[in-house]
Design a protein around this motif. Structure first.
Motif, PDB file in Angstrom:
ATOM      1  N   SER A   1      15.703 -24.382  15.749  1.00 39.85           N
ATOM      2  CA  SER A   1      15.919 -23.108  15.074  1.00 39.85           C
ATOM      3  C   SER A   1      15.176 -23.049  13.751  1.00 39.85           C
ATOM      4  CB  SER A   1      17.422 -22.881  14.842  1.00 39.85           C
ATOM      5  OG  SER A   1      17.647 -21.618  14.249  1.00 39.85           O
ATOM      6  N   ALA A   2      15.196 -24.145  12.997  1.00 35.23           N
ATOM      7  CA  ALA A   2      14.480 -24.176  11.717  1.00 35.23           C
ATOM      8  C   ALA A   2      12.985 -23.979  11.931  1.00 35.23           C
ATOM      9  CB  ALA A   2      14.750 -25.497  11.001  1.00 35.23           C
ATOM     10  N   GLN A   3      12.424 -24.693  12.906  1.00 34.96           N
ATOM     11  CA  GLN A   3      10.996 -24.561  13.193  1.00 34.96           C
ATOM     12  C   GLN A   3      10.657 -23.150  13.651  1.00 34.96           C
ATOM     13  OE1 GLN A   3       8.515 -26.734  12.798  1.00 34.96           O
ATOM     14  NE2 GLN A   3       9.654 -28.598  12.306  1.00 34.96           N
ATOM     15  N   GLN A   4      11.498 -22.570  14.521  1.00 33.97           N
ATOM     16  CA  GLN A   4      11.225 -21.238  15.049  1.00 33.97           C
ATOM     17  C   GLN A   4      11.289 -20.181  13.958  1.00 33.97           C
ATOM     18  OE1 GLN A   4      10.168 -20.344  18.227  1.00 33.97           O
ATOM     19  NE2 GLN A   4       9.786 -18.476  17.060  1.00 33.97           N
ATOM     20  N   ALA A   5      12.244 -20.307  13.038  1.00 37.79           N
ATOM     21  CA  ALA A   5      12.365 -19.339  11.950  1.00 37.79           C
ATOM     22  C   ALA A   5      11.113 -19.344  11.079  1.00 37.79           C
ATOM     23  CB  ALA A   5      13.601 -19.631  11.109  1.00 37.79           C
ATOM     24  N   VAL A   6      10.645 -20.536  10.735  1.00 34.05           N
ATOM     25  CA  VAL A   6       9.444 -20.642   9.899  1.00 34.05           C
ATOM     26  C   VAL A   6       8.230 -20.104  10.647  1.00 34.05           C
ATOM     27  CG1 VAL A   6       7.863 -22.268   8.781  1.00 34.05           C
ATOM     28  CG2 VAL A   6      10.345 -22.556   8.537  1.00 34.05           C
ATOM     29  N   GLN A   7       8.120 -20.410  11.923  1.00 32.19           N
ATOM     30  CA  GLN A   7       6.988 -19.918  12.699  1.00 32.19           C
ATOM     31  C   GLN A   7       7.018 -18.399  12.827  1.00 32.19           C
ATOM     32  OE1 GLN A   7       4.282 -21.636  13.597  1.00 32.19           O
ATOM     33  NE2 GLN A   7       5.319 -23.267  12.442  1.00 32.19           N
ATOM     34  N   THR A   8       8.198 -17.816  12.907  1.00 34.12           N
ATOM     35  CA  THR A   8       8.321 -16.354  12.944  1.00 34.12           C
ATOM     36  C   THR A   8       7.778 -15.738  11.660  1.00 34.12           C
ATOM     37  OG1 THR A   8      10.252 -16.406  14.407  1.00 34.12           O
ATOM     38  CG2 THR A   8       9.947 -14.421  13.077  1.00 34.12           C
ATOM     39  N   VAL A   9       8.154 -16.314  10.529  1.00 31.05           N
ATOM     40  CA  VAL A   9       7.668 -15.809   9.239  1.00 31.05           C
ATOM     41  C   VAL A   9       6.148 -15.912   9.169  1.00 31.05           C
ATOM     42  CG1 VAL A   9       7.711 -16.131   6.740  1.00 31.05           C
ATOM     43  CG2 VAL A   9       9.821 -16.390   8.071  1.00 31.05           C
ATOM     44  N   LEU A  10       5.615 -17.060   9.524  1.00 30.25           N
ATOM     45  CA  LEU A  10       4.166 -17.279   9.424  1.00 30.25           C
ATOM     46  C   LEU A  10       3.396 -16.391  10.396  1.00 30.25           C
ATOM     47  CD1 LEU A  10       4.050 -21.162   9.040  1.00 30.25           C
ATOM     48  CD2 LEU A  10       3.750 -19.433   7.261  1.00 30.25           C
ATOM     49  N   ALA A  11       3.955 -16.165  11.582  1.00 27.87           N
ATOM     50  CA  ALA A  11       3.279 -15.319  12.564  1.00 27.87           C
ATOM     51  C   ALA A  11       3.192 -13.882  12.082  1.00 27.87           C
ATOM     52  CB  ALA A  11       4.013 -15.382  13.898  1.00 27.87           C
ATOM     53  N   GLU A  12       4.236 -13.422  11.376  1.00 29.76           N
ATOM     54  CA  GLU A  12       4.266 -12.031  10.937  1.00 29.76           C
ATOM     55  C   GLU A  12       3.598 -11.813   9.586  1.00 29.76           C
ATOM     56  OE1 GLU A  12       8.481 -10.935  13.238  1.00 29.76           O
ATOM     57  OE2 GLU A  12       8.295 -10.630  11.072  1.00 29.76           O
ATOM     58  N   GLN A  13       3.603 -12.828   8.722  1.00 28.35           N
ATOM     59  CA  GLN A  13       3.101 -12.648   7.363  1.00 28.35           C
ATOM     60  C   GLN A  13       1.880 -13.492   7.032  1.00 28.35           C
ATOM     61  OE1 GLN A  13       4.455 -10.258   5.523  1.00 28.35           O
ATOM     62  NE2 GLN A  13       5.960  -9.888   7.147  1.00 28.35           N
ATOM     63  N   SER A  14       1.620 -14.513   7.828  1.00 27.02           N
ATOM     64  CA  SER A  14       0.508 -15.451   7.583  1.00 27.02           C
ATOM     65  C   SER A  14       0.675 -16.235   6.289  1.00 27.02           C
ATOM     66  CB  SER A  14      -0.839 -14.703   7.554  1.00 27.02           C
ATOM     67  OG  SER A  14      -1.071 -14.068   8.789  1.00 27.02           O
ATOM     68  N   LYS A  15       1.863 -16.195   5.704  1.00 27.15           N
ATOM     69  CA  LYS A  15       2.119 -16.991   4.507  1.00 27.15           C
ATOM     70  C   LYS A  15       3.617 -17.124   4.307  1.00 27.15           C
ATOM     71  CE  LYS A  15       2.420 -13.376   0.977  1.00 27.15           C
ATOM     72  NZ  LYS A  15       2.162 -13.094  -0.439  1.00 27.15           N
ATOM     73  N   LEU A  16       3.995 -18.132   3.551  1.00 27.19           N
ATOM     74  CA  LEU A  16       5.381 -18.329   3.123  1.00 27.19           C
ATOM     75  C   LEU A  16       5.319 -18.924   1.732  1.00 27.19           C
ATOM     76  CD1 LEU A  16       8.415 -18.392   3.473  1.00 27.19           C
ATOM     77  CD2 LEU A  16       8.196 -20.502   4.792  1.00 27.19           C
ATOM     78  N   ASP A  17       5.888 -18.223   0.769  1.00 21.10           N
ATOM     79  CA  ASP A  17       5.769 -18.638  -0.629  1.00 21.10           C
ATOM     80  C   ASP A  17       7.011 -19.308  -1.183  1.00 21.10           C
ATOM     81  OD1 ASP A  17       3.153 -17.280  -1.040  1.00 21.10           O
ATOM     82  OD2 ASP A  17       4.348 -15.487  -0.655  1.00 21.10           O
ATOM     83  N   VAL A  18       8.183 -18.888  -0.720  1.00 20.62           N
ATOM     84  CA  VAL A  18       9.434 -19.364  -1.308  1.00 20.62           C
ATOM     85  C   VAL A  18      10.421 -19.717  -0.199  1.00 20.62           C
ATOM     86  CG1 VAL A  18      11.363 -18.827  -2.854  1.00 20.62           C
ATOM     87  CG2 VAL A  18       9.089 -17.844  -3.289  1.00 20.62           C
ATOM     88  N   LEU A  19      10.988 -20.913  -0.277  1.00 19.70           N
ATOM     89  CA  LEU A  19      12.075 -21.322   0.612  1.00 19.70           C
ATOM     90  C   LEU A  19      13.326 -21.488  -0.226  1.00 19.70           C
ATOM     91  CD1 LEU A  19      13.270 -22.311   3.296  1.00 19.70           C
ATOM     92  CD2 LEU A  19      12.465 -24.621   2.704  1.00 19.70           C
ATOM     93  N   ILE A  20      14.383 -20.768   0.146  1.00 14.19           N
ATOM     94  CA  ILE A  20      15.646 -20.847  -0.597  1.00 14.19           C
ATOM     95  C   ILE A  20      16.698 -21.512   0.281  1.00 14.19           C
ATOM     96  CG2 ILE A  20      17.471 -19.565  -1.772  1.00 14.19           C
ATOM     97  CD1 ILE A  20      15.468 -17.377  -2.382  1.00 14.19           C
TER      98      ILE A  20
END
Length: 297
Positions: A71-90
């Motif tokens: 689930s953790a991997q899938q959530a991050v991959q969803t963000v990257l697929a839609e935004q092509s970036k991830l700046d902040v993890l809370i």
């Protein structure tokens, strides 16, 4: 301030839901991590979508159960697929339990640490490869003043888990700094209004031991809850935690504080943490690792 892409765990209610909305209001694209979007958190997910539409902000619920790697991997991959970036993890997901420590089974303790501590490790392992590659990012940990402040009894398993998470955050900050990744620990105090921590807290499984403790500590948890309510000033606002997190995210890289306390009841954690963090900084200078106190530009 530039628009940032944010992933926050435990965003179905409490600090998480408030923070997700506040960050979206501030102009960021926010992925509100919740587990079981099609089941227990259907209403929370719908509320997030409705808020996004009504306020014309980017707030998107995403399936995230921190208790599983998949689930953790899938959530991050969803963000990257839609935004092509991830700046902040809370790191906000957490669970509270109340009751005499002896009455919790080892299995219950393990499950609590799995959510509060190992969940952050799963998310870090899913996120950090991307942040390291881009040489930038922010790890923001939602801790607790209980790790070093005045602590009442009957909350030991939760306090121990939050202390473990704080220790992870402190070490991680040093280990990711040379990759240009910054770290901040936000430390809320005990808010008795605006969250469901106490109402939804888990209970010990061993009723026999609970009964034994009631012979000497009858009504203790109710007494603690009442005293905490009395200590909390009338002006205390749980939304201050969300506003503090927005301020950290919006602060220029390299100028973010390592630790931020939001504790209207003032249990003393800010004093103890200030000493501990100063000792940490001084020791790093003594061993010629002071560069780790700030992210590499």
């Amino acid at each position: 301030m530039s628009d940032k892409t944010v992933l926050i765990s435990g965003a179905s209610s409490g600090f998480g839901a408030l923070t997700a909305r506040a960050l979206a209001d501030a102009g960021h694209t926010v992925y509100a991590g919740m587990r079981d979007l099609a089941g227990r958190n259907t209403e929370a997910a719908a509320a997030a979508k409705q808020y996004s539409e009504e306020h014309r902000v980017e707030l998107r619920p995403v399936e995230l159960d921190v208790s599983t790697d998949e689930s953790a991997q899938q959530a991050v991959q969803t963000v990257l697929a839609e935004q092509s970036k991830l700046d902040v993890l809370i790191h906000n997901a957490g669970h509270m339990v109340t009751g005499p420590a002896e009455a919790f089974t080892p299995e219950q303790m393990a499950q609590l640490f799995d959510t509060n501590v190992l969940g952050t490790q799963r998310l870090n392992r899913a996120t950090l490869p991307h942040l390291r590659e881009q040489g930038d990012g922010l790890l923001l940990w939602v801790g607790s003043s209980s790790t070093r402040g005045g602590t009442p009894p009957y909350l030991a398993p939760y306090f121990a888990a939050k202390a473990a998470m704080d220790a992870m955050a402190v070490s991680y900050a040093l280990e990711v700094a040379r990759f240009g990744i910054e770290s901040t620990i936000v430390v809320p105090g005990s808010f008795t209004h605006g969250t469901n921590h106490f109402a939804h807290s888990g209970k010990p499984a061993d009723d026999g031991i609970v009964a034994a403790y009631e012979t000497k500590y009858a009504g203790l948890m109710d007494q603690v809850a009442q005293k905490l309510r009395e200590l909390e000033p009338e002006w205390a606002d749980v939304a201050e935690v969300a506003r503090a997190i927005v301020t950290v995210v919006d602060t220029e890289k390299g100028r973010r504080p390592f630790r931020v306390h939001i504790d209207p009841s003032d249990d003393g954690a800010a004093v103890v943490n200030a000493v501990a963090d100063r000792v940490r900084s001084e020791f790093l200078r003594r061993v010629d690792l002071s560069d780790l106190l700030h992210p590499t530009a």
